[in-house]
Design a protein around this motif. Structure first.
Motif, PDB file in Angstrom:
ATOM      1  N   ASN A  90      -1.243   5.648   4.930  1.00 14.25           N
ATOM      2  CA  ASN A  90      -1.144   7.168   4.628  1.00 14.25           C
ATOM      3  C   ASN A  90      -0.545   7.843   5.587  1.00 14.25           C
ATOM      4  O   ASN A  90       0.518   8.997   4.570  1.00 14.25           O
ATOM      5  N   ARG A  91      -1.482   7.883   6.025  1.00  7.79           N
ATOM      6  CA  ARG A  91      -0.730   9.186   7.515  1.00  7.79           C
ATOM      7  C   ARG A  91       1.077   8.642   7.865  1.00  7.79           C
ATOM      8  O   ARG A  91       1.157   9.893   8.059  1.00  7.79           O
ATOM      9  N   ALA A  92       0.979   7.360   7.948  1.00 10.92           N
ATOM     10  CA  ALA A  92       2.295   6.693   8.035  1.00 10.92           C
ATOM     11  C   ALA A  92       3.096   8.140   7.267  1.00 10.92           C
ATOM     12  O   ALA A  92       4.506   8.472   7.160  1.00 10.92           O
ATOM     13  N   LEU A  93       2.692   7.648   6.138  1.00 14.30           N
ATOM     14  CA  LEU A  93       3.421   8.505   4.799  1.00 14.30           C
ATOM     15  C   LEU A  93       3.868   9.623   5.293  1.00 14.30           C
ATOM     16  O   LEU A  93       5.146  10.456   5.106  1.00 14.30           O
ATOM     17  N   HIS A  94       2.803  10.085   5.247  1.00 17.79           N
ATOM     18  CA  HIS A  94       3.380  12.045   5.605  1.00 17.79           C
ATOM     19  C   HIS A  94       3.222  12.210   7.249  1.00 17.79           C
ATOM     20  O   HIS A  94       3.743  13.419   7.291  1.00 17.79           O
ATOM     21  N   TYR A  95       3.274  11.886   8.276  1.00 18.92           N
ATOM     22  CA  TYR A  95       3.147  12.303   9.287  1.00 18.92           C
ATOM     23  C   TYR A  95       3.961  11.489  10.511  1.00 18.92           C
ATOM     24  O   TYR A  95       4.098  11.501  11.365  1.00 18.92           O
ATOM     25  N   VAL A 123       0.745  -1.141   0.131  1.00 22.49           N
ATOM     26  CA  VAL A 123      -0.197   0.004  -0.226  1.00 22.49           C
ATOM     27  C   VAL A 123       0.847   1.427   0.165  1.00 22.49           C
ATOM     28  O   VAL A 123       0.859   2.353  -1.010  1.00 22.49           O
ATOM     29  N   ALA A 124       1.765   1.220   0.076  1.00 22.72           N
ATOM     30  CA  ALA A 124       3.360   2.080   0.761  1.00 22.72           C
ATOM     31  C   ALA A 124       3.373   2.388  -0.413  1.00 22.72           C
ATOM     32  O   ALA A 124       3.367   3.499  -0.983  1.00 22.72           O
ATOM     33  N   LEU A 125       3.976   1.488  -1.447  1.00 25.82           N
ATOM     34  CA  LEU A 125       4.428   1.598  -2.029  1.00 25.82           C
ATOM     35  C   LEU A 125       3.396   2.252  -3.446  1.00 25.82           C
ATOM     36  O   LEU A 125       3.956   3.391  -4.547  1.00 25.82           O
ATOM     37  N   LEU A 126       1.974   1.763  -3.277  1.00 25.66           N
ATOM     38  CA  LEU A 126       1.261   2.404  -4.867  1.00 25.66           C
ATOM     39  C   LEU A 126       0.533   3.898  -4.046  1.00 25.66           C
ATOM     40  O   LEU A 126       0.523   4.391  -4.897  1.00 25.66           O
ATOM     41  N   LEU A 127       0.602   4.318  -2.827  1.00 25.21           N
ATOM     42  CA  LEU A 127       0.401   6.117  -2.670  1.00 25.21           C
ATOM     43  C   LEU A 127       2.022   6.224  -3.300  1.00 25.21           C
ATOM     44  O   LEU A 127       1.488   7.673  -3.663  1.00 25.21           O
ATOM     45  N   SER A 128       2.639   6.176  -2.638  1.00 25.43           N
ATOM     46  CA  SER A 128       4.084   7.038  -3.331  1.00 25.43           C
ATOM     47  C   SER A 128       3.860   6.364  -4.920  1.00 25.43           C
ATOM     48  O   SER A 128       4.832   8.025  -5.564  1.00 25.43           O
ATOM     49  N   ASP A 129       4.007   6.039  -5.311  1.00 17.98           N
ATOM     50  CA  ASP A 129       3.154   5.689  -6.498  1.00 17.98           C
ATOM     51  C   ASP A 129       2.085   7.278  -6.969  1.00 17.98           C
ATOM     52  O   ASP A 129       1.869   6.963  -8.401  1.00 17.98           O
ATOM     53  N   GLY A 130       1.165   7.013  -6.282  1.00 19.40           N
ATOM     54  CA  GLY A 130       0.722   8.162  -6.956  1.00 19.40           C
ATOM     55  C   GLY A 130      -0.854   7.171  -6.806  1.00 19.40           C
ATOM     56  O   GLY A 130      -2.128   7.832  -7.523  1.00 19.40           O
ATOM     57  N   MET A 131      -1.248   5.819  -6.420  1.00 14.38           N
ATOM     58  CA  MET A 131      -2.178   5.828  -7.141  1.00 14.38           C
ATOM     59  C   MET A 131      -3.356   5.564  -5.822  1.00 14.38           C
ATOM     60  O   MET A 131      -3.108   6.485  -4.815  1.00 14.38           O
ATOM     61  N   ILE A 132      -4.415   5.972  -6.312  1.00 11.94           N
ATOM     62  CA  ILE A 132      -5.635   6.381  -5.646  1.00 11.94           C
ATOM     63  C   ILE A 132      -6.291   4.654  -4.580  1.00 11.94           C
ATOM     64  O   ILE A 132      -6.421   4.289  -5.084  1.00 11.94           O
ATOM     65  N   TYR A 133      -6.773   6.041  -3.915  1.00  7.92           N
ATOM     66  CA  TYR A 133      -7.340   4.515  -2.956  1.00  7.92           C
ATOM     67  C   TYR A 133      -8.174   3.101  -2.900  1.00  7.92           C
ATOM     68  O   TYR A 133      -8.255   2.429  -2.859  1.00  7.92           O
ATOM     69  N   ASN A 134      -9.473   3.929  -4.608  1.00  7.36           N
ATOM     70  CA  ASN A 134     -10.130   3.208  -4.294  1.00  7.36           C
ATOM     71  C   ASN A 134      -9.117   1.867  -5.543  1.00  7.36           C
ATOM     72  O   ASN A 134      -9.548   0.616  -5.338  1.00  7.36           O
ATOM     73  N   ASP A 135      -8.776   2.645  -6.126  1.00  9.27           N
ATOM     74  CA  ASP A 135      -7.482   1.864  -6.953  1.00  9.27           C
ATOM     75  C   ASP A 135      -6.767   0.473  -6.159  1.00  9.27           C
ATOM     76  O   ASP A 135      -6.584  -0.631  -6.287  1.00  9.27           O
ATOM     77  N   ILE A 136      -5.964   1.272  -5.085  1.00 12.95           N
ATOM     78  CA  ILE A 136      -5.352   0.139  -3.887  1.00 12.95           C
ATOM     79  C   ILE A 136      -6.086  -0.942  -3.267  1.00 12.95           C
ATOM     80  O   ILE A 136      -5.561  -1.977  -2.631  1.00 12.95           O
ATOM     81  N   LEU A 137      -7.293  -0.240  -3.469  1.00 10.16           N
ATOM     82  CA  LEU A 137      -8.462  -0.845  -2.280  1.00 10.16           C
ATOM     83  C   LEU A 137      -8.871  -2.748  -3.255  1.00 10.16           C
ATOM     84  O   LEU A 137      -8.455  -3.621  -2.419  1.00 10.16           O
TER      85      LEU A 137
END
Length: 105
Positions: A76-81, A48-62
């Protein structure tokens, strides 16, 4: 257990992980340390972290990972904060992923 003893135990765990010599040792150690469910959960969060950092949206990741929206949001929170652990590892993981893809090509 005192706070100091707890810190020493966690430090000992992390320092011991750093002594692992190769991928096989790492897999064997984590298979002994964690349940199958715990390993799958960590693998899923990392994907999930890899996909979020690649710019993928929540629904596609799910859809792609089967991760819950709560898990995606937590990552996502851990990635940012968070403690910047993902930021340190993700560029290295992406380079490894690129190398794997080149080997498969």
């Amino acid at each position: 257990m005192t706070k100091k003893a707890g810190k020493e135990q966690s430090d000992l765990l992390y320092e011991s992980i750093l002594t692992l010599k190769d991928l096989e040792e790492c897999k064997e150690f984590f298979q002994d340390l964690c349940t199958v469910a715990e390993l799958r959960a960590m693998e899923q969060r990392f994907e999930v972290a890899l996909l979020l950092s690649d710019g993928m949206i929540y629904n596609d990741i799910l859809e792609r990972t089967g991760a819950s929206s709560a898990t995606i949001s937590r990552v996502n929170r851990a990635l940012h904060y968070g403690a910047n652990g993902y930021q340190q590892v993700l560029p290295r993981a992406k380079e490894l992923r690129r190398q794997y893809e080149e080997e498969d090509a």
